[in-house]
Design a protein around this motif. Sequence first.
Motif, PDB file in Angstrom:
ATOM      1  N   ASP A   1       0.865  -1.170   0.000  1.00 14.55           N
ATOM      2  CA  ASP A   1       0.000   0.000   0.000  1.00 14.55           C
ATOM      3  C   ASP A   1       0.901   1.218   0.000  1.00 14.55           C
ATOM      4  OD1 ASP A   1      -2.210   1.605   0.045  1.00 14.55           O
ATOM      5  OD2 ASP A   1      -3.087   0.748   1.861  1.00 14.55           O
TER       6      ASP A   1
ATOM      7  N   GLU B   1      -1.760   6.247   8.569  1.00 14.10           N
ATOM      8  CA  GLU B   1      -3.097   5.885   8.092  1.00 14.10           C
ATOM      9  C   GLU B   1      -3.019   4.695   7.137  1.00 14.10           C
ATOM     10  OE1 GLU B   1      -6.218   6.890   8.859  1.00 14.10           O
ATOM     11  OE2 GLU B   1      -5.182   7.884  10.519  1.00 14.10           O
ATOM     12  N   THR B   2      -2.002   4.689   6.280  1.00 16.52           N
ATOM     13  CA  THR B   2      -1.804   3.571   5.359  1.00 16.52           C
ATOM     14  C   THR B   2      -1.497   2.298   6.131  1.00 16.52           C
ATOM     15  OG1 THR B   2      -0.964   5.078   3.676  1.00 16.52           O
ATOM     16  CG2 THR B   2      -0.428   2.763   3.397  1.00 16.52           C
TER      17      THR B   2
ATOM     18  N   ARG C   1      -4.598   0.899   7.678  1.00 13.70           N
ATOM     19  CA  ARG C   1      -5.421   0.261   6.644  1.00 13.70           C
ATOM     20  C   ARG C   1      -4.881  -1.122   6.288  1.00 13.70           C
ATOM     21  NH1 ARG C   1      -5.480   4.382   3.354  1.00 13.70           N
ATOM     22  NH2 ARG C   1      -3.754   3.739   2.027  1.00 13.70           N
ATOM     23  N   SER C   2      -3.540  -1.230   6.181  1.00 15.64           N
ATOM     24  CA  SER C   2      -2.919  -2.502   5.802  1.00 15.64           C
ATOM     25  C   SER C   2      -3.146  -3.568   6.868  1.00 15.64           C
ATOM     26  CB  SER C   2      -1.415  -2.307   5.579  1.00 15.64           C
ATOM     27  OG  SER C   2      -1.171  -1.393   4.540  1.00 15.64           O
TER      28      SER C   2
ATOM     29  N   THR D   1      -5.431  -3.649   9.208  1.00 17.61           N
ATOM     30  CA  THR D   1      -6.857  -3.973   9.282  1.00 17.61           C
ATOM     31  C   THR D   1      -7.243  -4.980   8.204  1.00 17.61           C
ATOM     32  OG1 THR D   1      -7.363  -1.782  10.184  1.00 17.61           O
ATOM     33  CG2 THR D   1      -9.182  -3.005   9.193  1.00 17.61           C
ATOM     34  N   THR D   2      -6.721  -4.795   7.003  1.00 24.48           N
ATOM     35  CA  THR D   2      -7.017  -5.713   5.900  1.00 24.48           C
ATOM     36  C   THR D   2      -6.554  -7.127   6.228  1.00 24.48           C
ATOM     37  OG1 THR D   2      -6.815  -3.929   4.274  1.00 24.48           O
ATOM     38  CG2 THR D   2      -6.617  -6.178   3.449  1.00 24.48           C
TER      39      THR D   2
END
Length: 763
Positions: A551, A567-568, A571-572, A574-575
């Motif tokens: 990402d 933030e990235t 997100r990573s 969490t995925t």
Amino acid sequence: MSRYTLNFAPIELAGNPEILVGRQSYSADRLHELRREFGGTHVFQRMSIEDAILDIPVVAGAKPIGNLQELIDLRRTQGFWSALLSAALLRAFAGQRDLTSSWPVTVLGSASRGLVQHQKLPSWIQKRTALEFETRSIYLSTGKRVLGVVCETKLRNIIDGSCAELMKLGVPVMGRYVQIEREPDDDRLLPRRKLVGRVTRVNGDTLVLEDHAPGFETVHASEAFLEARREIFDDCIQRILGRDAASVLNQAEASANAAHSGPQRKRAVEDTLTYLRDRVALEAVPGVGIVLGKLLSSDQKEIFPATEVMPRPTLVFDPSGSRKDDRNERGIKKNGPYDQRTFSPKKLNIAVICQAKHEGQVDRFVAKFLDGMPNVTSGQNNVARYGDGFIRRFHLEKPSVTFFTARSSSAEDYAAASREALALAADNGFKWHIALVQVEEEFKAFDGSSNPYYATKSIFLKRDVAVQSVRLETMTQSDQQLVFSMNHMSLATYAKIGGTPWLLAAQQTVAHELVIGLGSHSVAGSRLGAHRRYVGITTVFSSDGSYLLSDRTAVVPYDRYSDALYETLKRSITTVRKQDNWRSTDKVRLVFHMFKPPKDIEAEAIKKTVDALGLEDVTFAFVHVAPSHPYVIFDNTQKGIGYRDPKKGVLGPSRGLHVKLGDYESLVVFSGASELKQATDGMPRPCLLKLHRLSTFKDMTYLARQAFEFAGHSWRVLSPEPFPITIRYSDLIAERLTGLESVPGWDSEAVQFGQIGKTLWFL
């Protein structure tokens, strides 16, 4: 058994260590003022806890300056030794050699013994040896701290002629960045240089600059200097010497290769320390000598750091874990790829983009690539290194291959051929799985807007089609060389189309473990402008080396880079958490491989980001993977590799060597003597792994071994990478994005949000 030497010499003090020092209140301006005025006679240290400045007189007759004075014992205050040693080295070399830096202390070799010599060459163009001295600490398994000096050898290109002098000799300055000289804080040092801008126009004796520092719209040519980067340095010599330049540069290259070799590098370090030990008699302060020990050797078991040679990582070639090998090429040939039973589609659609005048040559190459070269053998056992070919090696069916030719080597013609391929697929209702693109070595020098490779790549990536390039020069290699190139290319191609060649045999642990690479790159063409923008790149792997995702942040100014990166990262993670169905109570370990040393505020912010995910049992390790450091390891039993002289890697350490410098630092050799391509490659260098102090997972041995496994797990080449793929893949993404972003019409979101972004498109 190997015998190692580290370019680290322990230091001790001799004499009466009790000295009188001065103390005064701290301010940054006051500290700078004191160092500028009294730097030759005193050492100044900021005492953070007391918020004070301590001054230590270091020459005879000097008195403490601070309004408060006290007696200290130097033996009990090792924190001062580093500055005292640097000051002693400056005093020893001042007036004898040119000095360029006081930290690390950097000493240039004699100009008369420079590596570039020619009667027509101005004396201000030089390539000289240099010595760098740093004070470092090693912590033994007993907890004992060993303080020492690390001595490293370097080479420096020097262009001391001004732009005015260069222009008189026919050397162009247009389009090049220039520097001006600034007086050093210490008059024993050579002048410092500051980058001020890029030359956009020459008006008589004035250089007009763009992308310039504030206040430097113009600069006088007699006050400006070119950077001594290799390409500029070599161009200056070529312009000045003409036909004689090739022989001068070749001789300089040969001398540089010799200087970088193990024997000459070790001899230079040992001779320097002998000179300082026997002929200079370094003093920390008057009456207190600095005793330099010999270079640390593994024969000195009581003070040499803990050492191990890590085994090759075990690779797994099937989901059951029954097919294993520690050599990737042998394992893939014998067992096939890890996902051979599940990979789809077996029948590939391959588009080949090439210049029309090279179509026959490319056709023959593609046939060899797909079907193999069983008649080409090498080695004592006459092994066919690429006898199976891409189809059989990866258990595929005969593909559908279609050629699309470009009329010339221009980016426009390559783009036209690429669009023709996509149009054919759209008209006939199928999808290309991979595009093989013939390129040339000279394309590397083209900027993105005129580079045929990036023009082609941008078009295919926007349609979720991976691209594998192959140089025309590679196609013309002899068959004995070509089989090695084919091996690497076949691996990267299979990974790009979504295949899994192998995985690491991960050690079973209770914790869910992710290994996360953090990298970044600048997307602005500016080197000095305030509008520099950055992209944060995150690569995520499971502990078995499975590539989970990558990402990247949006393009942001540097002051917003950290926020965007976190933030990235959130997100990573969490995925992956959703994919693997983590429970909030599960034990989780996050290992971060970082391209730069994390600041405390960054480490804290990452921890807060993960805390927000609601995971109750998380440990962190923040590991800075640092290729730049002063340490060199010599293996005294390594006589060189090869059947004839000159042999490669003499005195070079082997891949897998791990020297633990303490609980927070380790040296790891990711690519050793055997991995050098030729004798002129010099010494293999270890990489320094540095564990941030806010890490909550602190097993440095575990982390070093894991990083080593990830360096041997590349799906880009069959040879080991010089860094763990967590970092290497981030570098590759950054490099590819930099090229793509200068292509007209490129959509930066194609990779970030498209299906292709979930693949290893960047290999």
